[in-house]
Design a protein around this motif. Structure first.
Motif, PDB file in Angstrom:
ATOM      1  N   PHE A  35      50.926  53.725  94.074  1.00 49.26           N
ATOM      2  CA  PHE A  35      50.472  54.946  94.742  1.00 49.26           C
ATOM      3  C   PHE A  35      50.447  56.125  93.775  1.00 49.26           C
ATOM      4  CE2 PHE A  35      51.029  58.817  97.200  1.00 49.26           C
ATOM      5  CZ  PHE A  35      49.992  58.696  98.107  1.00 49.26           C
ATOM      6  N   ARG A  36      51.507  56.268  92.954  1.00 49.52           N
ATOM      7  CA  ARG A  36      51.539  57.367  91.977  1.00 49.52           C
ATOM      8  C   ARG A  36      50.377  57.253  90.997  1.00 49.52           C
ATOM      9  NH1 ARG A  36      57.149  56.367  92.307  1.00 49.52           N
ATOM     10  NH2 ARG A  36      57.090  55.027  90.466  1.00 49.52           N
ATOM     11  N   GLU A  37      50.124  56.033  90.534  1.00 46.18           N
ATOM     12  CA  GLU A  37      49.016  55.832  89.599  1.00 46.18           C
ATOM     13  C   GLU A  37      47.676  56.146  90.256  1.00 46.18           C
ATOM     14  OE1 GLU A  37      47.057  52.029  87.437  1.00 46.18           O
ATOM     15  OE2 GLU A  37      49.215  52.276  87.150  1.00 46.18           O
ATOM     16  N   MET A  38      47.499  55.695  91.483  1.00 43.91           N
ATOM     17  CA  MET A  38      46.246  55.960  92.194  1.00 43.91           C
ATOM     18  C   MET A  38      46.048  57.455  92.417  1.00 43.91           C
ATOM     19  SD  MET A  38      46.460  52.766  94.880  1.00 43.91           S
ATOM     20  CE  MET A  38      45.030  53.188  95.844  1.00 43.91           C
ATOM     21  N   LEU A  39      47.129  58.156  92.752  1.00 43.94           N
ATOM     22  CA  LEU A  39      47.043  59.597  92.963  1.00 43.94           C
ATOM     23  C   LEU A  39      46.678  60.315  91.668  1.00 43.94           C
ATOM     24  CD1 LEU A  39      47.306  61.958  94.896  1.00 43.94           C
ATOM     25  CD2 LEU A  39      49.758  62.002  94.394  1.00 43.94           C
ATOM     26  N   THR A  40      47.265  59.880  90.564  1.00 49.40           N
ATOM     27  CA  THR A  40      46.954  60.473  89.264  1.00 49.40           C
ATOM     28  C   THR A  40      45.482  60.279  88.913  1.00 49.40           C
ATOM     29  OG1 THR A  40      49.209  60.111  88.505  1.00 49.40           O
ATOM     30  CG2 THR A  40      47.545  60.420  86.806  1.00 49.40           C
ATOM     31  N   VAL A  41      44.965  59.084  89.139  1.00 49.15           N
ATOM     32  CA  VAL A  41      43.552  58.796  88.864  1.00 49.15           C
ATOM     33  C   VAL A  41      42.657  59.643  89.758  1.00 49.15           C
ATOM     34  CG1 VAL A  41      41.766  57.015  89.017  1.00 49.15           C
ATOM     35  CG2 VAL A  41      43.970  56.490  87.955  1.00 49.15           C
ATOM     36  N   TYR A  42      43.030  59.751  91.028  1.00 48.32           N
ATOM     37  CA  TYR A  42      42.253  60.554  91.971  1.00 48.32           C
ATOM     38  C   TYR A  42      42.219  62.022  91.544  1.00 48.32           C
ATOM     39  CZ  TYR A  42      40.781  62.797  96.282  1.00 48.32           C
ATOM     40  OH  TYR A  42      40.117  63.573  97.196  1.00 48.32           O
ATOM     41  N   GLU A  43      43.377  62.556  91.164  1.00 46.14           N
ATOM     42  CA  GLU A  43      43.432  63.961  90.727  1.00 46.14           C
ATOM     43  C   GLU A  43      42.554  64.178  89.487  1.00 46.14           C
ATOM     44  OE1 GLU A  43      47.698  64.270  90.309  1.00 46.14           O
ATOM     45  OE2 GLU A  43      47.815  65.548  92.083  1.00 46.14           O
ATOM     46  N   ARG A  44      42.611  63.250  88.535  1.00 42.75           N
ATOM     47  CA  ARG A  44      41.794  63.368  87.330  1.00 42.75           C
ATOM     48  C   ARG A  44      40.310  63.356  87.690  1.00 42.75           C
ATOM     49  NH1 ARG A  44      42.753  58.656  84.640  1.00 42.75           N
ATOM     50  NH2 ARG A  44      44.840  59.402  84.172  1.00 42.75           N
ATOM     51  N   ARG A  45      39.918  62.465  88.602  1.00 45.74           N
ATOM     52  CA  ARG A  45      38.517  62.397  89.021  1.00 45.74           C
ATOM     53  C   ARG A  45      38.076  63.685  89.712  1.00 45.74           C
ATOM     54  NH1 ARG A  45      37.522  59.074  93.731  1.00 45.74           N
ATOM     55  NH2 ARG A  45      36.428  60.768  94.688  1.00 45.74           N
ATOM     56  N   ARG A  46      38.942  64.262  90.531  1.00 46.86           N
ATOM     57  CA  ARG A  46      38.612  65.536  91.186  1.00 46.86           C
ATOM     58  C   ARG A  46      38.419  66.652  90.176  1.00 46.86           C
ATOM     59  NH1 ARG A  46      40.954  67.863  96.307  1.00 46.86           N
ATOM     60  NH2 ARG A  46      39.476  69.342  95.506  1.00 46.86           N
ATOM     61  N   ARG A  47      39.317  66.712  89.160  1.00 45.89           N
ATOM     62  CA  ARG A  47      39.172  67.743  88.126  1.00 45.89           C
ATOM     63  C   ARG A  47      37.860  67.561  87.366  1.00 45.89           C
ATOM     64  NH1 ARG A  47      44.634  66.599  87.321  1.00 45.89           N
ATOM     65  NH2 ARG A  47      44.128  65.350  85.497  1.00 45.89           N
TER      66      ARG A  47
END
Length: 81
Positions: A35-47
């Protein structure tokens, strides 16, 4: 500095929960790590999406001002400095 963790409860449809568990197992991670990894990837994609939106906005404004090259934009930006 001490890291603190906050437990969270997330509700998922059963098929999505099963897929999540399978993915965690396939990646050899526990669900929290995944979940932490997925959230990090999601945040990077949003930025990245926000950055591209700003680029499109800037390009649109530049075209309206007749600034058709990057050099023309840089000249305008730096002329007052």
């Amino acid at each position: 500095m001490k890291r603190s963790r906050v437990p969270m409860t997330v509700s998922l449809p059963s098929d999505l929960a099963k897929n999540f568990e399978r993915l965690a197992k396939a990646e050899a991670k526990n669900k929290s790590q995944l979940f932490r990894e997925m959230l990090t990837v999601y945040e990077r994609r949003r930025r990245e999406e926000q950055f591209h939106e700003l680029q499109r906005y800037g390009a649109k404004k530049a075209r309206k001002k007749g600034l058709l090259t990057e050099a023309a934009v840089e000249k305008l930006v730096f002329q007052g400095r």
